[in-house]
Enzyme design. Structure first.
Site, short mmCIF file in Angstrom:
data_model
loop_
_atom_site.label_atom_id
_atom_site.label_comp_id
_atom_site.label_asym_id
_atom_site.label_seq_id
_atom_site.Cartn_x
_atom_site.Cartn_y
_atom_site.Cartn_z
N ASP A 1 0.83 -1.21 0.00
CA ASP A 1 0.00 0.00 0.00
C ASP A 1 0.87 1.26 0.00
O ASP A 1 2.10 1.18 0.10
CB ASP A 1 -0.95 -0.01 1.22
N ASN B 1 -7.09 -1.94 14.50
CA ASN B 1 -8.51 -2.07 14.14
C ASN B 1 -8.76 -3.29 13.24
O ASN B 1 -9.85 -3.44 12.71
CB ASN B 1 -9.00 -0.79 13.44
N HIS C 1 -7.20 -3.98 10.39
CA HIS C 1 -6.96 -3.83 8.95
C HIS C 1 -5.73 -4.63 8.52
O HIS C 1 -4.84 -4.90 9.32
CB HIS C 1 -6.86 -2.35 8.53
N GLU D 1 -9.57 -1.41 5.40
CA GLU D 1 -10.08 -0.98 6.69
C GLU D 1 -11.37 -1.74 7.05
O GLU D 1 -11.95 -2.40 6.18
CB GLU D 1 -10.37 0.53 6.65
C1 F6R Z 1 1.35 -1.06 5.97
C2 F6R Z 1 0.31 -2.07 6.23
C3 F6R Z 1 -0.51 -1.92 7.47
C4 F6R Z 1 0.32 -2.24 8.73
C5 F6R Z 1 -0.49 -2.10 9.99
C6 F6R Z 1 0.31 -2.37 11.25
O1 F6R Z 1 1.99 -1.33 4.75
O2 F6R Z 1 0.12 -2.95 5.47
O3 F6R Z 1 -1.63 -2.76 7.40
O4 F6R Z 1 0.82 -3.53 8.61
O5 F6R Z 1 -1.04 -0.82 10.07
O6 F6R Z 1 1.26 -1.37 11.40
P1 F6R Z 1 2.37 -1.44 12.55
O7 F6R Z 1 3.26 -2.57 12.20
O8 F6R Z 1 3.06 -0.12 12.47
O9 F6R Z 1 1.62 -1.67 13.83
#
Ligand code: F6R
Length: 235
Positions: free
Chosen positions: A63, A128, A130, A135
């Site tokens: 992403d 959350n 995701h 989301e």
């Molecule tokens: C970012 C992604 C997000 C993160 C998620 C957890 O490329 O795919 O889904 O994996 O927000 O982020 P952290 O590891 O910072 O808790």
């Protein structure tokens, strides 16, 4: 589901081992890779151990934010410049500053599709639930698209975007992730323990997009004891 729960200090090596195992017989593999804090020790360990990617490996970011500056410090482009060694296969990603984000993500995902189904989608998980920027409210059939970021996602990213977190993101969808031959979900720290538990043992529902992974035929979860605390309590 293969569940690997290790002490925090063993997490990076366990992730490298699981990743290496998944790539053993892969030829010219296509990878999807996350940003965020979770994969940082994993990428560092890949670098330290001089991980040997199979020849012809192609890597894609899961992403990117939609932002006027493609090189902004909070962008995923900047993340990979900081955390992904320059001698590793380059990581492709959509441009944050594309004039037409819809066209950008469509072109990007055409490149991912041309690579073939992903051999491995490495994922983190948001508090959350995701995965990538899918989301809560996402559906199993949702593919690559422009998404409005959830408030909790924007709050989590606030430190890296002092002038305001972008409202939109570009993401691979649940569909592309579920089509991957193998999914490797990474989670660390106590803040993730409830969502990891809900995603892997609760009902499969769009309100917790990571719960769709329960339906994936080749899911490996690598987490530390803090993130996996509620899973291991039950076994
Ligand atoms: C970012 C992604 C997000 C993160 C998620 C957890 O490329 O795919 O889904 O994996 O927000 O982020 P952290 O590891 O910072 O808790």
């Amino acid at each position: 589901m293969e569940l690997i729960v290790v002490r925090p200090e063993e997490f990076a090596q366990a992730a490298v081992d699981a990743f290496g195992h998944a790539l053993v017989r892969a030829e010219r593999p296509c990878l999807a890779l996350p940003t965020g804090s979770t994969p940082v020790p994993f990428y560092r360990r890949l670098a330290e151990t001089r991980f040997a990617f199979p020849p012809g490996t192609r890597a894609f970011a899961l992403d990117e934010f939609v932002a006027p500056d493609a090189e902004a410090p909070g962008s995923n482009a900047a993340f990979f410049r900081r955390h992904w060694p320059p001698d590793f296969p380059p990581v492709a990603m959509p441009r944050a500053d594309a004039a037409d984000p819809e066209a950008e993500i469509a072109a990007y995902c055409a490149a991912v599709a041309a690579c073939g189904p992903l051999d491995i989608a490495v994922l983190g998980i948001g508090v959350n639930g995701h995965i990538a920027f899918n989301e809560p409210g996402s559906g199993l059939a949702d593919g690559c698209r422009v998404v409005r970021l959830a408030e909790r996602t924007r709050e989590a990213a606030a430190r890296e975007w002092p002038e305001g977190v972008p409202e939109y993101g570009l993401t691979m969808g649940i569909a592309e992730i579920m089509a991957a031959r193998r999914v490797m979900l990474l989670a660390t720290g106590p803040a993730k323990r409830h969502v990891v538990h809900a995603a892997l043992t609760g009902p499969v529902m769009g309100e917790i997009p990571a719960s769709f992974l329960q339906r994936h035929p080749a899911l490996t979860v690598v987490c530390d004891t803090a993130a996996g605390a509620l899973l291991t309590q039950e076994s």
